[in-house]
Design an enzyme around this catalytic site. Structure first.
Site, mmCIF file in Angstrom:
data_model
loop_
_atom_site.group_PDB
_atom_site.id
_atom_site.type_symbol
_atom_site.label_atom_id
_atom_site.label_comp_id
_atom_site.label_asym_id
_atom_site.label_seq_id
_atom_site.Cartn_x
_atom_site.Cartn_y
_atom_site.Cartn_z
ATOM 1 N N MET A 79 -2.012 -7.240 -0.158
ATOM 2 C CA MET A 79 -1.228 -8.482 -0.234
ATOM 3 C C MET A 79 -1.921 -9.593 0.549
ATOM 4 O O MET A 79 -1.285 -10.602 0.896
ATOM 5 C CB MET A 79 0.191 -8.250 0.286
ATOM 6 C CG MET A 79 0.952 -7.236 -0.573
ATOM 7 S SD MET A 79 2.740 -7.452 -0.526
ATOM 8 C CE MET A 79 3.081 -7.283 1.214
ATOM 9 N N ALA A 125 -3.957 -11.631 3.706
ATOM 10 C CA ALA A 125 -3.879 -11.711 5.177
ATOM 11 C C ALA A 125 -4.629 -10.515 5.757
ATOM 12 O O ALA A 125 -4.104 -9.751 6.562
ATOM 13 C CB ALA A 125 -2.430 -11.766 5.655
ATOM 14 N N GLY A 138 -7.986 -3.074 9.010
ATOM 15 C CA GLY A 138 -7.414 -1.937 8.272
ATOM 16 C C GLY A 138 -7.730 -2.031 6.784
ATOM 17 O O GLY A 138 -8.205 -1.065 6.168
ATOM 18 N N HIS A 139 -7.494 -3.208 6.202
ATOM 19 C CA HIS A 139 -7.812 -3.395 4.784
ATOM 20 C C HIS A 139 -9.314 -3.185 4.535
ATOM 21 O O HIS A 139 -9.724 -2.618 3.528
ATOM 22 C CB HIS A 139 -7.467 -4.816 4.333
ATOM 23 C CG HIS A 139 -6.018 -5.178 4.448
ATOM 24 N ND1 HIS A 139 -5.547 -6.050 5.401
ATOM 25 C CD2 HIS A 139 -4.931 -4.807 3.739
ATOM 26 C CE1 HIS A 139 -4.239 -6.204 5.266
ATOM 27 N NE2 HIS A 139 -3.837 -5.459 4.262
ATOM 28 N N GLN A 145 8.740 -6.541 -4.498
ATOM 29 C CA GLN A 145 8.989 -5.582 -3.420
ATOM 30 C C GLN A 145 9.636 -6.215 -2.196
ATOM 31 O O GLN A 145 9.810 -5.555 -1.178
ATOM 32 C CB GLN A 145 7.705 -4.826 -3.048
ATOM 33 C CG GLN A 145 6.655 -5.661 -2.356
ATOM 34 C CD GLN A 145 5.327 -4.930 -2.288
ATOM 35 O OE1 GLN A 145 4.698 -4.640 -3.297
ATOM 36 N NE2 GLN A 145 4.894 -4.607 -1.078
HETATM 37 P P1 AMP Z 1 -0.746 -4.591 2.485
HETATM 38 O O1 AMP Z 1 -1.661 -5.742 2.310
HETATM 39 O O2 AMP Z 1 -0.021 -4.573 3.783
HETATM 40 O O3 AMP Z 1 0.127 -4.354 1.280
HETATM 41 O O4 AMP Z 1 -1.689 -3.303 2.567
HETATM 42 C C1 AMP Z 1 -2.655 -3.047 1.586
HETATM 43 C C2 AMP Z 1 -3.273 -1.694 1.851
HETATM 44 O O5 AMP Z 1 -3.858 -1.691 3.160
HETATM 45 C C3 AMP Z 1 -2.243 -0.556 1.840
HETATM 46 O O6 AMP Z 1 -2.811 0.584 1.211
HETATM 47 C C4 AMP Z 1 -1.996 -0.325 3.300
HETATM 48 O O7 AMP Z 1 -1.565 0.990 3.597
HETATM 49 C C5 AMP Z 1 -3.368 -0.576 3.871
HETATM 50 N N1 AMP Z 1 -3.306 -0.878 5.315
HETATM 51 C C6 AMP Z 1 -2.524 -1.809 5.913
HETATM 52 N N2 AMP Z 1 -2.685 -1.755 7.258
HETATM 53 C C7 AMP Z 1 -3.581 -0.756 7.490
HETATM 54 C C8 AMP Z 1 -4.162 -0.200 8.682
HETATM 55 N N3 AMP Z 1 -3.843 -0.647 9.903
HETATM 56 N N4 AMP Z 1 -5.040 0.814 8.538
HETATM 57 C C9 AMP Z 1 -5.359 1.287 7.314
HETATM 58 N N5 AMP Z 1 -4.854 0.811 6.161
HETATM 59 C C10 AMP Z 1 -3.976 -0.203 6.253
#
Ligand code: AMP
Length: 291
Positions: free
Chosen positions: A38, A40, A44-45, A69
């Protein structure tokens, strides 16, 4: 091809353009990895992008803040958006194509199809965000169909989501292999999250306690303690640490997310939690090895 927000990273915003690029790669015999986000973006991403790069020749990352969602009272309007920076970070992590569709591209007039998910989607997040996995399932099913990747990488940070996606992909015979990647944390153990940007300096201090409290609870569970008592104790510790509300602390079977029948961790488990700091809701989880 749209005007790229970063010179090194092509951008597409339509499914037709996405298919053209991915189709050309496939005709050359290249394999394709996919990371849905999503935006930002944080480290982690980026580890997911690097992992996809290990597993496939080309990497597509999507940036789409999925409205289905979010509930009406949630943070869809204020969710952080920073497309140019995201593009730069993706390029640096070895991504080959950014897919940033508009809401109209994803949900055209008259869109009326849902994906109903059960099993690991039951309980936990669903008790507090009943709309959530329905929205995630629709957007992930659409994205996997759109990209047609060989492999897609999801973070363990959203552990219940990872289990739901694995189950959906299995049940619906979606031909993309799902890979889970470990949670990336700051130096104090706080799981990186786009929503951490909402936290004040004081709140970050409290947020950093979450990981340690879960680690202690996980160790107690592995040592053979009562699951129910450990969950209650960890909930109390979070409130004492300064969390303003705890939605849940739950120790579940690692794959199915089913409860442990005899209140003991007698096979691999997972501890999962969701807790509030003011207006910000944080989630985290970790493995609970069987004792
Ligand atoms: P989001 O942008 O929050 O929807 O996350 C996109 C992807 O990044 C999802 O598969 C999340 O589980 C993963 N993600 C978000 N934060 C982390 C993190 N700290 N470590 C590893 N993967 C992450």
């Amino acid at each position: 091809m749209d005007q790229p927000p970063h010179p090194a990273l092509p951008l597409v915003t339509t499914v037709a353009d996405l298919r053209q690029t991915v189709g050309a790669w496939k005709r050359q015999g290249l394999t394709v990895g996919f990371v849905p986000t999503m935006g930002a973006l944080h480290e982690g991403h980026l580890t997911l992008v690097r992992e996809a790069g290990q597993q496939a020749d080309r990497v597509v990352a999507s940036v789409f803040v999925n409205p289905t969602q979010f509930a009406a009272h949630e943070d869809l309007g204020s969710y952080p958006r920073q497309e140019a920076r995201d593009a730069e970070l993706l390029a640096g992590a070895g991504c080959h194509l950014m897919f940033a569709p508009t809401t109209d591209e994803m949900y055209p007039e008259g869109f009326s199809t849902g994906v109903s998910v059960g099993g690991p989607a039951e309980g936990l997040e669903t008790n507090f965000r009943p709309h959530f996995f329905g929205g995630v399932a629709v957007v992930v099913a659409k994205l996997l169909n759109q990209v047609q990747a060989d492999v897609a990488v999801f973070g363990e940070k959203d552990y219940q989501q990872l289990m739901v996606v694995r189950r959906m992909v299995r049940d619906l015979d979606i031909p993309t292999r799902i890979v889970g990647a470990p949670t990336q944390r700051d130096g104090y153990g706080l799981a990186l999250s786009s929503r951490n940007a909402y936290l004040s300096a004081d709140e970050i201090e409290v947020a950093r306690r979450l990981n340690g409290i879960l680690a202690l609870a996980a160790a107690d569970a592995t040592a053979g303690g009562s699951v129910a008592e450990i969950e209650a104790e960890a909930t109390k510790s979070l409130l004492t640490a300064g969390f303003t509300k705890v939605d849940y602390v739950a120790i579940r079977q690692a794959d199915s997310l089913a409860t442990f029948d005899d209140d003991r961790v007698d096979r691999p488990g997972r501890i999962l939690a969701a807790a509030w700091l003011g207006k910000t809701r944080l989630i985290d989880n970790m493995a609970v090895p069987a004792g």
